[in-house]
Design a protein around this motif. Sequence first.
Motif, PDB file in Angstrom:
ATOM      1  N   LYS A 264       0.812  -1.210   0.000  1.00  0.00           N
ATOM      2  CA  LYS A 264       0.000   0.000   0.000  1.00  0.00           C
ATOM      3  C   LYS A 264       0.845   1.259   0.000  1.00  0.00           C
ATOM      4  O   LYS A 264       0.492   2.251  -0.618  1.00  0.00           O
ATOM      5  CB  LYS A 264      -0.915   0.029   1.235  1.00  0.00           C
ATOM      6  CG  LYS A 264      -2.180  -0.772   1.055  1.00  0.00           C
ATOM      7  CD  LYS A 264      -3.048  -0.756   2.311  1.00  0.00           C
ATOM      8  CE  LYS A 264      -4.313  -1.568   2.080  1.00  0.00           C
ATOM      9  NZ  LYS A 264      -5.075  -1.807   3.304  1.00  0.00           N
ATOM     10  N   ARG A 304     -14.107   6.097   2.136  1.00  0.00           N
ATOM     11  CA  ARG A 304     -13.812   5.251   0.983  1.00  0.00           C
ATOM     12  C   ARG A 304     -14.446   3.895   1.241  1.00  0.00           C
ATOM     13  O   ARG A 304     -14.213   3.284   2.280  1.00  0.00           O
ATOM     14  CB  ARG A 304     -12.306   5.100   0.794  1.00  0.00           C
ATOM     15  CG  ARG A 304     -11.915   4.647  -0.623  1.00  0.00           C
ATOM     16  CD  ARG A 304     -10.456   4.240  -0.721  1.00  0.00           C
ATOM     17  NE  ARG A 304     -10.244   3.022   0.024  1.00  0.00           N
ATOM     18  CZ  ARG A 304      -9.255   2.829   0.895  1.00  0.00           C
ATOM     19  NH1 ARG A 304      -8.371   3.765   1.134  1.00  0.00           N
ATOM     20  NH2 ARG A 304      -9.157   1.679   1.544  1.00  0.00           N
ATOM     21  N   ASP A 306     -14.845   0.037   0.164  1.00  0.00           N
ATOM     22  CA  ASP A 306     -14.083  -0.990  -0.554  1.00  0.00           C
ATOM     23  C   ASP A 306     -14.961  -2.201  -0.815  1.00  0.00           C
ATOM     24  O   ASP A 306     -15.552  -2.763   0.111  1.00  0.00           O
ATOM     25  CB  ASP A 306     -12.854  -1.401   0.256  1.00  0.00           C
ATOM     26  CG  ASP A 306     -11.893  -0.236   0.481  1.00  0.00           C
ATOM     27  OD1 ASP A 306     -12.144   0.862  -0.058  1.00  0.00           O
ATOM     28  OD2 ASP A 306     -10.892  -0.435   1.193  1.00  0.00           O
ATOM     29  N   ASN A 319     -16.593  -5.035   1.319  1.00  0.00           N
ATOM     30  CA  ASN A 319     -15.500  -5.451   2.194  1.00  0.00           C
ATOM     31  C   ASN A 319     -15.472  -4.566   3.434  1.00  0.00           C
ATOM     32  O   ASN A 319     -15.687  -5.044   4.538  1.00  0.00           O
ATOM     33  CB  ASN A 319     -14.152  -5.411   1.463  1.00  0.00           C
ATOM     34  CG  ASN A 319     -12.987  -5.718   2.398  1.00  0.00           C
ATOM     35  OD1 ASN A 319     -13.144  -6.456   3.358  1.00  0.00           O
ATOM     36  ND2 ASN A 319     -11.829  -5.143   2.138  1.00  0.00           N
ATOM     37  N   GLU A 320     -15.251  -3.265   3.250  1.00  0.00           N
ATOM     38  CA  GLU A 320     -15.179  -2.393   4.427  1.00  0.00           C
ATOM     39  C   GLU A 320     -15.373  -0.953   4.020  1.00  0.00           C
ATOM     40  O   GLU A 320     -15.370  -0.608   2.844  1.00  0.00           O
ATOM     41  CB  GLU A 320     -13.819  -2.549   5.132  1.00  0.00           C
ATOM     42  CG  GLU A 320     -12.659  -2.155   4.241  1.00  0.00           C
ATOM     43  CD  GLU A 320     -11.457  -1.607   5.019  1.00  0.00           C
ATOM     44  OE1 GLU A 320     -11.538  -1.412   6.232  1.00  0.00           O
ATOM     45  OE2 GLU A 320     -10.445  -1.341   4.360  1.00  0.00           O
ATOM     46  N   ASN A 322     -13.871   3.024   5.133  1.00  0.00           N
ATOM     47  CA  ASN A 322     -12.821   3.738   5.862  1.00  0.00           C
ATOM     48  C   ASN A 322     -13.191   5.210   5.964  1.00  0.00           C
ATOM     49  O   ASN A 322     -13.310   5.895   4.949  1.00  0.00           O
ATOM     50  CB  ASN A 322     -11.493   3.597   5.112  1.00  0.00           C
ATOM     51  CG  ASN A 322     -11.080   2.146   4.976  1.00  0.00           C
ATOM     52  OD1 ASN A 322     -10.616   1.531   5.923  1.00  0.00           O
ATOM     53  ND2 ASN A 322     -11.279   1.579   3.790  1.00  0.00           N
TER      54      ASN A 322
HETATM   55 MG    MG Z   1      -8.932  -1.979   3.224  1.00  0.00          MG
END
Ligand code: MG
Length: 363
Positions: A264, A304, A306, A319-320, A322
């Motif tokens: 990342k 954001r 995901d 997924n998640e 943030n």
């Molecule tokens: Mg992530």
Amino acid sequence: TKKHILVLFGGASSEHEVSLMSAASVLRAMDRSRYEVLAAGITPEGLFELYEDQAGINTNHWEGFPYRRFVHDPRRPRLLFSPGDGGVYLQNEGRVQPLTVDVIFPVLHGPFGEDGRLQGLLEMCGIPYVGAGVLSSAVAMDKGIAKRLFHQAGIPQTPHVEIRLDPRQPAIHEAVNMVESRLDYPVFVKPANLGSSVGISKAVSRDELENALRLAAAYDPKVLVEQAVDAREIECAVLGSRNPVVSVPAEVLPSHDFYDYEDKYFSGTSQTQVPANLTREMTERVQQMALQVYQLLECEGLARVDLFLERNTDRLLVNEINTMPGFTHISLYPKMCEASGIPYSQLIHRLIEDALEKESAVA
Ligand code: MG
Ligand code: ADP
Ligand code: MG
């Protein structure tokens, strides 16, 4: 008159270094003709120290590898927060004086900065701040609770189990048995409250699962184990509070086994595609789900979202989310906004305006 913006960076989380990189970019991009910029670092032990005023911020050395930590320096003025009387003070060589702050921009990732705790402190002090409020921040940071809400709202996601492990005496074998009775290898093991892939690993066997559980539990006694998906990783930026807007989606193409910490921020070998190569119909589905997730958690400011796009089925999974996504020059959130017509410095401006608007709506 110019607004006084206090940028916070560092913090007591495992994502301290990431925050420094994000803050370096934010500070550099802030329009000094419009804002009085103040920057305060939070040391790993949690002290708030004034780093530099607008005169001489030099954040170049924060970018890229090798990264640094913001270390305690007793000569720096300390920030003191005072609930109930409007705010924030500066303690300098024994003297305490009020500090004018119109908006705080917490460029902080992970526990303490992104999980509602700091947001609670700022609410108590009556200082407007950029981003999600207490509840949304906390729920988004806890992957387990967020997944319960996704489930309740009927948003598809990969099967998973939540496990609580005593950090001193983790019952690893019981946990492994429980996981094996519910999921098939490979699985992903994650600390429930963290980000930047810290403490996350993929496990394909019982041995690997044991190690993965121990690693994750070192960061958070609450651990999540998920069925691995074979999917494209699609992300989407959401911006705004009352009428949030959704960006064009982006795709992450990890170079390692998965999108890990190294990948990342440092190796630079992972590729991102902005906008993602998707059909128009899929783009709309992604944007719709991103907005649904954002509104489900009652987010404000920015986030954001995901998603996974399953390779064989074309199914879209969450997924998640943030609430303070990475803000470095290679981060996807700013890139997605840029590709949607909002350049970086404009983005910062909108976030600050958003924080002020929310404040006036309450007042
Ligand atoms: Mg992530
Ligand atoms: P973080 O909040 O640390 O970013 P994520 O849940 O996004 O945590 O996980 C980090 C990365 O791990 C993802 O970007 C993805 O590459 C990989 N990953 C996580 N969960 C899964 C899963 N269930 N299946 C496949 N890959 C996953
Ligand atoms: Mg995350």
